[in-house]
Design a protein around this motif. Structure first.
Motif, PDB file in Angstrom:
ATOM      1  N   ALA A  91       0.795  -1.073   0.062  1.00  0.00           N
ATOM      2  CA  ALA A  91       0.204   0.094  -0.174  1.00  0.00           C
ATOM      3  C   ALA A  91       1.072   1.177  -0.113  1.00  0.00           C
ATOM      4  CB  ALA A  91      -0.845   0.356   1.627  1.00  0.00           C
ATOM      5  N   LEU A  92       1.959   1.001   0.501  1.00  0.00           N
ATOM      6  CA  LEU A  92       3.108   2.375   0.713  1.00  0.00           C
ATOM      7  C   LEU A  92       3.519   2.816  -0.614  1.00  0.00           C
ATOM      8  CD1 LEU A  92       4.173   1.975   4.647  1.00  0.00           C
ATOM      9  CD2 LEU A  92       2.211   3.571   3.559  1.00  0.00           C
ATOM     10  N   LEU A  93       4.395   1.785  -1.298  1.00  0.00           N
ATOM     11  CA  LEU A  93       5.081   1.814  -2.426  1.00  0.00           C
ATOM     12  C   LEU A  93       4.419   0.989  -3.334  1.00  0.00           C
ATOM     13  CD1 LEU A  93       8.515  -0.113  -0.540  1.00  0.00           C
ATOM     14  CD2 LEU A  93       7.336   2.315  -0.395  1.00  0.00           C
ATOM     15  N   THR A  94       3.358   1.207  -3.916  1.00  0.00           N
ATOM     16  CA  THR A  94       2.780   1.090  -5.170  1.00  0.00           C
ATOM     17  C   THR A  94       1.540   1.214  -5.143  1.00  0.00           C
ATOM     18  OG1 THR A  94       1.454  -0.892  -4.653  1.00  0.00           O
ATOM     19  CG2 THR A  94       3.612  -1.565  -4.526  1.00  0.00           C
ATOM     20  N   ARG A 142      -3.353  -1.905   7.034  1.00  0.00           N
ATOM     21  CA  ARG A 142      -3.326  -1.146   8.012  1.00  0.00           C
ATOM     22  C   ARG A 142      -1.174  -1.011   8.523  1.00  0.00           C
ATOM     23  NH1 ARG A 142      -5.187  -6.156  12.668  1.00  0.00           N
ATOM     24  NH2 ARG A 142      -5.357  -3.594  14.376  1.00  0.00           N
ATOM     25  N   PHE A 143      -2.016   0.116   9.287  1.00  0.00           N
ATOM     26  CA  PHE A 143      -1.015   1.379   9.317  1.00  0.00           C
ATOM     27  C   PHE A 143      -0.442   1.708  10.637  1.00  0.00           C
ATOM     28  CE2 PHE A 143      -3.464   2.405   5.158  1.00  0.00           C
ATOM     29  CZ  PHE A 143      -2.099   1.981   3.962  1.00  0.00           C
ATOM     30  N   GLU A 144      -0.849   0.737  11.429  1.00  0.00           N
ATOM     31  CA  GLU A 144      -0.620   0.866  12.640  1.00  0.00           C
ATOM     32  C   GLU A 144       1.304   1.275  12.715  1.00  0.00           C
ATOM     33  OE1 GLU A 144      -2.283  -2.676  13.053  1.00  0.00           O
ATOM     34  OE2 GLU A 144      -3.071  -0.817  11.858  1.00  0.00           O
ATOM     35  N   ARG A 145       1.755  -0.082  11.745  1.00  0.00           N
ATOM     36  CA  ARG A 145       2.963  -1.057  11.616  1.00  0.00           C
ATOM     37  C   ARG A 145       3.995  -0.003  10.933  1.00  0.00           C
ATOM     38  NH1 ARG A 145       5.167  -4.878  14.250  1.00  0.00           N
ATOM     39  NH2 ARG A 145       6.021  -6.518  12.365  1.00  0.00           N
ATOM     40  N   SER A 146       3.418   0.704  10.160  1.00  0.00           N
ATOM     41  CA  SER A 146       4.226   1.212   9.080  1.00  0.00           C
ATOM     42  C   SER A 146       5.817   1.448   9.354  1.00  0.00           C
ATOM     43  CB  SER A 146       4.211   2.732   9.143  1.00  0.00           C
ATOM     44  OG  SER A 146       2.983   3.227   8.558  1.00  0.00           O
ATOM     45  N   ALA A 147       6.712   1.764  10.623  1.00  0.00           N
ATOM     46  CA  ALA A 147       7.948   1.642  10.289  1.00  0.00           C
ATOM     47  C   ALA A 147       8.582  -0.052  10.679  1.00  0.00           C
ATOM     48  CB  ALA A 147       7.913   2.382  11.353  1.00  0.00           C
ATOM     49  N   HIS A 197       8.596  11.258   7.802  1.00  0.00           N
ATOM     50  CA  HIS A 197       8.460  10.752   8.979  1.00  0.00           C
ATOM     51  C   HIS A 197       6.983  10.606   9.794  1.00  0.00           C
ATOM     52  CE1 HIS A 197       6.946  13.400  12.803  1.00  0.00           C
ATOM     53  NE2 HIS A 197       8.587  13.390  12.489  1.00  0.00           N
ATOM     54  N   ALA A 198       5.316  10.471   8.407  1.00  0.00           N
ATOM     55  CA  ALA A 198       4.404  10.209   8.850  1.00  0.00           C
ATOM     56  C   ALA A 198       4.569   8.398   9.027  1.00  0.00           C
ATOM     57  CB  ALA A 198       3.677   9.953   8.081  1.00  0.00           C
ATOM     58  N   GLN A 199       5.841   7.781   8.667  1.00  0.00           N
ATOM     59  CA  GLN A 199       6.051   6.443   8.335  1.00  0.00           C
ATOM     60  C   GLN A 199       6.302   6.124  10.281  1.00  0.00           C
ATOM     61  OE1 GLN A 199       4.091   5.252   6.192  1.00  0.00           O
ATOM     62  NE2 GLN A 199       4.119   7.306   5.909  1.00  0.00           N
ATOM     63  N   GLY A 200       7.889   7.131  10.383  1.00  0.00           N
ATOM     64  CA  GLY A 200       8.452   6.614  12.081  1.00  0.00           C
ATOM     65  C   GLY A 200       9.225   6.604  11.651  1.00  0.00           C
ATOM     66  N   ARG A 201      10.293   6.100  12.689  1.00  0.00           N
ATOM     67  CA  ARG A 201      11.308   5.689  12.654  1.00  0.00           C
ATOM     68  C   ARG A 201      12.024   4.586  12.640  1.00  0.00           C
ATOM     69  NH1 ARG A 201      16.510   8.389  15.063  1.00  0.00           N
ATOM     70  NH2 ARG A 201      18.211   7.049  13.571  1.00  0.00           N
ATOM     71  N   VAL A 202      12.981   3.124  11.347  1.00  0.00           N
ATOM     72  CA  VAL A 202      12.517   2.126  11.084  1.00  0.00           C
ATOM     73  C   VAL A 202      13.380   1.027  12.258  1.00  0.00           C
ATOM     74  CG1 VAL A 202      13.380   0.268  10.105  1.00  0.00           C
ATOM     75  CG2 VAL A 202      11.781   2.345   8.886  1.00  0.00           C
TER      76      VAL A 202
END
Length: 254
Positions: A21-24, A31-36, A175-180
């Motif tokens: 969902a993020l890259l395509t 679900r985006f609660e675990r984006s990082a 920034h929205a994804q958070g620090r990996v």
């Protein structure tokens, strides 16, 4: 398991959908609660993109069209399926890092939707090099596997930069994804290298090393120029890594 519990896991079954969902531009429910934390799955998104882009390329080859035309079709399909997000990042990065004289001005230029001379040149060089490299690789048997491997490993470079550098600004996609987390970035590189090894054998190992080098060089450049990373920096990292990997494949297979 709730979001707080899932955040403690290194790998979660929802992560591949989040990465897609993020890259395509594929219609994926995510679900985006675990984006990082889902960044380890970026290489899987690359594999899906390159696999889908290989289909019209292989059709062109089956129709006995020239390799260069088939290569252009592959690159065009990759651009369309990804929404050109990495190309956009490359153009903005080229404009900002080399068009501004200080951090504030560079970030301002990178945020501007207009494209400048540096961005146009970077895009032209990127598209030309990728098309020529893919066309050259099409003479090899199972060429699609090499292209899929390059797509995976180049996307494994992005989490490495995300964990190495702080955010350069207080907004934006990165920034929205958070620090990996570091273990997430290393897991992404391990996954990409392992799958690539299954497809192209020993060639995957030097490519994984090159991926790490590309990420380190891009991170070092971003640190000096703007003191951190942004979504544009990540897109540029993917592009630089993919071009480097394709050229390395030509050298290794030659």
């Amino acid at each position: 398991m709730g979001a707080s519990g899932s955040d403690t896991l290194l790998i979660h079954p929802n992560d591949p959908a989040t990465a897609l969902a993020l890259l395509t531009r594929l219609p994926v429910k995510a679900r985006f609660e675990r984006s990082a934390q889902a960044a380890w799955a970026y290489p899987l998104a690359g594999a899906v993109l390159a696999g889908l882009a290989s289909l019209p390329m292989l059709a062109a080859l089956w129709l006995d069209l020239p390799d260069l035309i088939a290569a252009v079709i592959f690159v065009a399909a990759m651009v369309i399926l990804s929404g050109a997000m990495h190309e956009d990042g490359l153009a903005d990065t080229a404009d900002g890092l080399w068009g501004g004289w200080d951090k504030a001005r560079r970030l301002e230029i990178m945020k501007d939707s207009h494209i400048g001379a540096y961005g146009v040149i970077a895009l032209c060089l990127s598209l030309a090099l990728r098309c020529l490299a893919v066309a050259t690789l099409l003479s090899a048997e199972w060429a699609a596997l090499y292209l899929i491997s390059a797509a995976m490993l180049s996307r494994a470079a992005m989490p490495l930069v995300m964990t190495a550098l702080p955010h350069a600004r207080a907004d934006g996609l990165s920034h929205a994804q958070g620090r990996v987390p570091r273990k997430t970035a290393l897991a992404g590189l391990t996954v990409a290298a392992a799958i690539a090894f299954l497809m192209i054998n020993w060639v995957a190992m030097p490519l994984a090393g090159l991926c790490f080098v590309c990420a380190a060089l891009c991170a070092a450049t971003a640190r000096v120029k703007i003191g951190g990373q942004t979504g544009d920096i990540l897109g540029a990292t993917q592009q630089v890594s993919e071009i480097s990997l394709l050229i390395a494949l030509i050298a290794l297979m030659g």
